[in-house]
Design an enzyme around this catalytic site. Sequence first.
Site, PDB file in Angstrom:
ATOM      1  N   ARG A   1     -14.852 -13.354-104.234  1.00 35.94           N
ATOM      2  CA  ARG A   1     -14.752 -12.617-105.400  1.00 35.94           C
ATOM      3  C   ARG A   1     -15.459 -13.232-106.534  1.00 35.94           C
ATOM      4  NH1 ARG A   1      -7.872 -12.481-105.727  1.00 35.94           N
ATOM      5  NH2 ARG A   1      -7.839 -11.403-103.132  1.00 35.94           N
TER       6      ARG A   1
ATOM      7  N   ARG B   1      -9.641 -21.422-108.548  1.00 39.18           N
ATOM      8  CA  ARG B   1     -10.441 -20.111-108.744  1.00 39.18           C
ATOM      9  C   ARG B   1     -11.906 -20.274-108.313  1.00 39.18           C
ATOM     10  NH1 ARG B   1      -8.805 -15.905-111.885  1.00 39.18           N
ATOM     11  NH2 ARG B   1      -7.129 -17.070-112.824  1.00 39.18           N
TER      12      ARG B   1
ATOM     13  N   GLU C   1       0.236 -19.055-109.049  1.00 38.88           N
ATOM     14  CA  GLU C   1       0.406 -17.966-107.947  1.00 38.88           C
ATOM     15  C   GLU C   1      -0.212 -18.682-106.631  1.00 38.88           C
ATOM     16  OE1 GLU C   1      -1.159 -14.177-109.391  1.00 38.88           O
ATOM     17  OE2 GLU C   1      -1.407 -13.610-107.247  1.00 38.88           O
TER      18      GLU C   1
ATOM     19  N   SER D   1       1.028 -12.981-103.446  1.00 34.76           N
ATOM     20  CA  SER D   1       1.526 -11.872-104.194  1.00 34.76           C
ATOM     21  C   SER D   1       1.830 -10.630-103.277  1.00 34.76           C
ATOM     22  CB  SER D   1       0.402 -11.224-105.094  1.00 34.76           C
ATOM     23  OG  SER D   1       0.912 -10.219-105.960  1.00 34.76           O
TER      24      SER D   1
ATOM     25  N   ARG E   1      -5.667 -22.847-102.241  1.00 31.89           N
ATOM     26  CA  ARG E   1      -4.532 -23.149-103.255  1.00 31.89           C
ATOM     27  C   ARG E   1      -3.326 -24.055-102.400  1.00 31.89           C
ATOM     28  NH1 ARG E   1      -4.120 -18.238-107.588  1.00 31.89           N
ATOM     29  NH2 ARG E   1      -6.247 -18.254-108.250  1.00 31.89           N
TER      30      ARG E   1
END
Length: 432
Positions: free
Chosen positions: A267, A282, A354, A357, A394
């Site tokens: 990303r 991130r 998070e 999801s 994460r």
Amino acid sequence: MLDIKLIRQEPDTVRTALRHRGDDPAKVDRLLDLDTAFRTLQARIDTLRQERNTKSKAIGAIRTGKAEGDAEALQAEVRTLGDILTNLEAELAANQHARLDPAEGLLYQIPNLPDATVPVGQTEDDNVEVRRWGTPPAFAHAAEPHEEIGERLGLLATEEAARLAGSRFVLLKGQGARLERALLNFMLDLHLAHGYTEVLPPTLANADTLTANGNLPKFHDQLFQITDWPLFLIPTAEVPLTNMHRGQILDAGQLPVHLTAGTSCFRSEAGAAGRDTKGMIRVHEFRKVELVKLVAPEQGLEALEGMVADAERVLRTLGLPYRVVQLCTADLGFNSAITYDLEVWFPSQGKYREISSCSLCTDFQTRRGQTRYRDGEAIRHPHSLNGSGVAVGRCLAAILENGLQADGTVRVPEALVPYMGGIPVLGRPRAV
RNA sequence: GGAGGAGUGGCGGAGCGGUCGAUCGCGCCGGUCUUGAAAACCGGAGAUGGGCAACCAUCCGUGGGUUCGAAUCCCACCUCCUCCGCCA
């Protein structure tokens, strides 16, 4: 995309949905105007084409001696029809573009309808906590950010990663690298035991695939593109997995499809400058184990509950405290009708972040990708679901922070010890 | 990278430019026969869009072109296969 027939029949339902999402309900009316124009135009064109076909066949019959008549005169008539059609067809193409172009078409700018049970809200603050599991560890010692733990124990080398690729990249080494690999294998094995089929897809995908998934053209700036090739690095394995049956009509017996894949995800994180600049939260490249399902529409909600449970099982088995949050209408993704986020506890931040999801996308993605199945006489779009089970980087970070012991070492969750070759603790105790 | 070949309905496989959405075989569905099944025979069956419907239009890898008319002719592109070369 939504079914245009639904928009015709229940425009108010769609307007309300757009309002709840904080989107513009007038899109519906603009689309319906275009749709009416389309149907009128299509009807005219069909009639003219019919006339042209009939007359062309008559010419053929005359030429082959099967009928009597003036072929020359008919030919002139058909040529005139052809000219009229050329103009109308150009008009139709413009209308099609305005409605159905993946980049600019109005139909592609209308998000999925939130499920009736989704809480209506204005911002992410209106998301609703559904449940908590586990309790954040009560340390006698100070909490420590995972990147500091990682550096201190020689598991993580941020400077080296930056030298190799730049900021927002991670280099794991030694037991850190092994822990990442252990987590990936552990998660995949867990999902295999619960009925998922493992897939190892390409981590590059073409534009068609990303368009069908809705990543293109809208989120082009979030993707890494390969120079001189029509290929992109996938931002999640959801992309290849939901596209596996694109354009196919499956037999009812092939459903449900349960897929899992552990891949790197890429990303660009455009627009995230300044946020989560440290550590593994991130980054441009991370591993993630993804879950994807295709199910009969009636099974959608149940399948979502099952998928959330599958993701939760990962965290429970690792003993990581987390909570489940249901996203409100304003925070819901474009494709999604219902989304549950799993958030894991980060002691150094004193909050849940998070880590998964899970979304039910109903028939929104499968219609766009033309994935269908045969249900008796009918051909229907299955419902698609996707969820993380879970983000590996994460998760590794959470293990470091939550497993931190007073002596500075990190306790390896019991379930991972076999995957770590029997190592129960990371790092050497620091001298007291 | 070089040289050839091929892309048609779930699969296989036809298709002199003019009822071709497409012969046929396998598979599939329904029926007859049978206690039941198999076999045999009869029949049915692609997708998308528009229309209440009858029906109409579009679709033969993709996109253009020629023509009154294209699965059939022309051009470009894509994909797959075979052989050679290179290679983890």
